[in-house]
Enzyme design. Structure first.
Site, PDB file in Angstrom:
ATOM      1  N   TYR A  89      24.105  39.544  36.786  1.00  0.00           N
ATOM      2  CA  TYR A  89      24.300  40.924  36.336  1.00  0.00           C
ATOM      3  C   TYR A  89      23.766  41.085  34.920  1.00  0.00           C
ATOM      4  O   TYR A  89      24.155  40.354  34.018  1.00  0.00           O
ATOM      5  CB  TYR A  89      25.779  41.274  36.389  1.00  0.00           C
ATOM      6  CG  TYR A  89      26.046  42.719  36.725  1.00  0.00           C
ATOM      7  CD1 TYR A  89      26.399  43.098  38.008  1.00  0.00           C
ATOM      8  CD2 TYR A  89      25.913  43.712  35.756  1.00  0.00           C
ATOM      9  CE1 TYR A  89      26.630  44.431  38.329  1.00  0.00           C
ATOM     10  CE2 TYR A  89      26.136  45.036  36.061  1.00  0.00           C
ATOM     11  CZ  TYR A  89      26.493  45.398  37.352  1.00  0.00           C
ATOM     12  OH  TYR A  89      26.706  46.714  37.658  1.00  0.00           O
ATOM     13  N   ASP A 202      38.167  47.644  37.174  1.00  0.00           N
ATOM     14  CA  ASP A 202      37.715  48.817  37.902  1.00  0.00           C
ATOM     15  C   ASP A 202      37.845  48.490  39.391  1.00  0.00           C
ATOM     16  O   ASP A 202      38.293  47.397  39.753  1.00  0.00           O
ATOM     17  CB  ASP A 202      36.306  49.256  37.483  1.00  0.00           C
ATOM     18  CG  ASP A 202      35.225  48.215  37.750  1.00  0.00           C
ATOM     19  OD1 ASP A 202      35.435  47.303  38.582  1.00  0.00           O
ATOM     20  OD2 ASP A 202      34.148  48.299  37.121  1.00  0.00           O
ATOM     21  N   CYS A 203      37.466  49.413  40.255  1.00  0.00           N
ATOM     22  CA  CYS A 203      37.782  49.217  41.681  1.00  0.00           C
ATOM     23  C   CYS A 203      37.095  47.988  42.260  1.00  0.00           C
ATOM     24  O   CYS A 203      37.731  47.155  42.923  1.00  0.00           O
ATOM     25  CB  CYS A 203      37.446  50.472  42.486  1.00  0.00           C
ATOM     26  SG  CYS A 203      35.676  50.857  42.638  1.00  0.00           S
ATOM     27  N   ASP A 221      29.509  44.784  42.476  1.00  0.00           N
ATOM     28  CA  ASP A 221      29.663  46.225  42.664  1.00  0.00           C
ATOM     29  C   ASP A 221      29.930  46.599  44.123  1.00  0.00           C
ATOM     30  O   ASP A 221      29.463  45.920  45.048  1.00  0.00           O
ATOM     31  CB  ASP A 221      28.410  46.966  42.193  1.00  0.00           C
ATOM     32  CG  ASP A 221      28.243  46.913  40.691  1.00  0.00           C
ATOM     33  OD1 ASP A 221      29.240  46.667  39.982  1.00  0.00           O
ATOM     34  OD2 ASP A 221      27.099  47.106  40.223  1.00  0.00           O
ATOM     35  N   ALA A 222      30.646  47.694  44.308  1.00  0.00           N
ATOM     36  CA  ALA A 222      31.000  48.148  45.655  1.00  0.00           C
ATOM     37  C   ALA A 222      29.771  48.412  46.511  1.00  0.00           C
ATOM     38  O   ALA A 222      29.771  48.133  47.713  1.00  0.00           O
ATOM     39  CB  ALA A 222      31.862  49.407  45.565  1.00  0.00           C
ATOM     40  N   HIS A 256      33.645  53.827  46.008  1.00  0.00           N
ATOM     41  CA  HIS A 256      34.961  53.230  45.787  1.00  0.00           C
ATOM     42  C   HIS A 256      35.226  52.150  46.829  1.00  0.00           C
ATOM     43  O   HIS A 256      34.714  52.204  47.952  1.00  0.00           O
ATOM     44  CB  HIS A 256      36.049  54.316  45.883  1.00  0.00           C
ATOM     45  CG  HIS A 256      37.411  53.855  45.454  1.00  0.00           C
ATOM     46  ND1 HIS A 256      37.667  53.346  44.210  1.00  0.00           N
ATOM     47  CD2 HIS A 256      38.599  53.820  46.120  1.00  0.00           C
ATOM     48  CE1 HIS A 256      38.956  53.024  44.113  1.00  0.00           C
ATOM     49  NE2 HIS A 256      39.539  53.296  45.265  1.00  0.00           N
ATOM     50  N   HIS A 268      44.632  49.439  45.261  1.00  0.00           N
ATOM     51  CA  HIS A 268      43.349  49.613  44.567  1.00  0.00           C
ATOM     52  C   HIS A 268      43.545  49.952  43.096  1.00  0.00           C
ATOM     53  O   HIS A 268      44.643  50.280  42.644  1.00  0.00           O
ATOM     54  CB  HIS A 268      42.522  50.702  45.256  1.00  0.00           C
ATOM     55  CG  HIS A 268      43.099  52.087  45.156  1.00  0.00           C
ATOM     56  ND1 HIS A 268      42.313  53.217  45.203  1.00  0.00           N
ATOM     57  CD2 HIS A 268      44.376  52.532  44.998  1.00  0.00           C
ATOM     58  CE1 HIS A 268      43.088  54.295  45.090  1.00  0.00           C
ATOM     59  NE2 HIS A 268      44.327  53.912  44.970  1.00  0.00           N
TER      60      HIS A 268
END
Length: 297
Positions: A89, A202-203, A221-222, A256, A268
């Protein structure tokens, strides 16, 4: 590319090589508690809107440096690779949070911190840092019944063996149920944009960190997490499965991710200004945005 390691308890990875005055304590090596204590809920919302932080890296994580600029390092968090970020990342880290000293090559076992926080200790018992959930360390000694001896960017240190074990019994739990049980230990923790540590999530950072603690490597990441795992029908969902939600009633971009907790409930990290919580899916607009359920455990 220069290989470095994070020597801060948790290092924010910034989108740009600069911070605001309110972020001064956010680049301290000791931890993020002072920074978070001065952030209001409104300021955590602003953190997301301005997208100042892209992710975090934990103590001892490898950071591949491409260049140094005015006290900052641009590079890649190697443990957070995905199909879009093959090296890791990308982002900027305050260079003082990096160790450039090569560590001995370790081919033995590693341990993962499975409690919210635990001290990293010197040989004499003094605390070096307070490590976060998910921190991974190579073991160089385990004869002491209470402590592992570990190799770190700060030198040889020790960490309590119980901190590498879950704080609850897992004998009768699936790995999915273990994810949920671990996740609920963070109920009421305030959402933090870019967060992957016990200071705040974060989610996608929430599910990334929980899976890391059970030995499953997910993308950060989602939008990338949805491409992993086995698809599960809604009626067959089990605790620990991941529920993904997309804009435009499931037709748009994924925005999300949540942990399915059983009986129609999800666990969550919702949005900035909110806290880690349970939510009954049928009572929220998210029900219409559910686009996929995936199982990685």
């Amino acid at each position: 590319m220069q290989t470095t390691r994070i020597m801060a308890a948790v290092a924010n990875v910034w989108r740009q090589p600069r911070t605001l005055p309110i972020d001064t304590s956010a680049i301290a090596n000791a931890g993020l508690q002072a920074w978070l204590a001065q952030l209001s809920d409104a300021e955590t919302v602003k953190l997301e809107r301005e997208n100042r932080i892209v992710t975090q890296a934990l103590f001892n994580d490898v950071f591949l440096v491409e260049r140094f600029v005015d006290g900052w390092a641009y590079g890649y968090v190697a443990s957070q690779r995905d199909d879009h970020h093959l090296q890791g990342y990308p982002g900027w880290i305050w260079a003082a949070q990096l160790s450039t000293v090569p560590l001995p090559i370790q081919t033995g076992p590693t341990v993962t911190i499975r409690r919210g926080f635990t001290p990293l200790l010197k040989a004499d018992g003094r605390t070096l840092l307070r490590l976060s959930l998910g921190t991974e360390l190579p073991v160089i000694g385990s004869k002491d019944h209470r402590y592992y001896t570990v190799q770190t960017p700060l030198g040889v240190a020790k960490v309590a063996k119980r901190a590498t074990q879950f704080g609850f019994k897992t004998a009768n739990l699936t790995r999915g149920a273990t994810l949920v049980r671990l996740g609920e230990t963070f109920l009421d923790l305030r959402y933090l944009w870019g967060g992957i540590s016990a200071y705040g999530f974060d989610c996608s950072g929430f599910v990334y960190s929980l899976h890391r603690c059970v030995g499953i490597q997910l993308p950060r990441d989602a939008q990338d997490q949805i491409d992993k795992g086995v698809a599960v029908e809604r009626e067959a969902a089990q605790p620990g499965d991941l529920c993904f939600f997309a804009h435009d009633h499931g037709q748009g971009a994924v925005h999300h991710v949540a942990l399915y907790a059983g009986d129609g409930w999800i666990l969550h990290a919702p949005t900035p200004g909110k806290h880690v919580t349970y939510l009954q899916l049928a009572t929220t607009y998210l029900q219409d945005e559910l686009v996929a359920i995936k199982r990685n455990w």
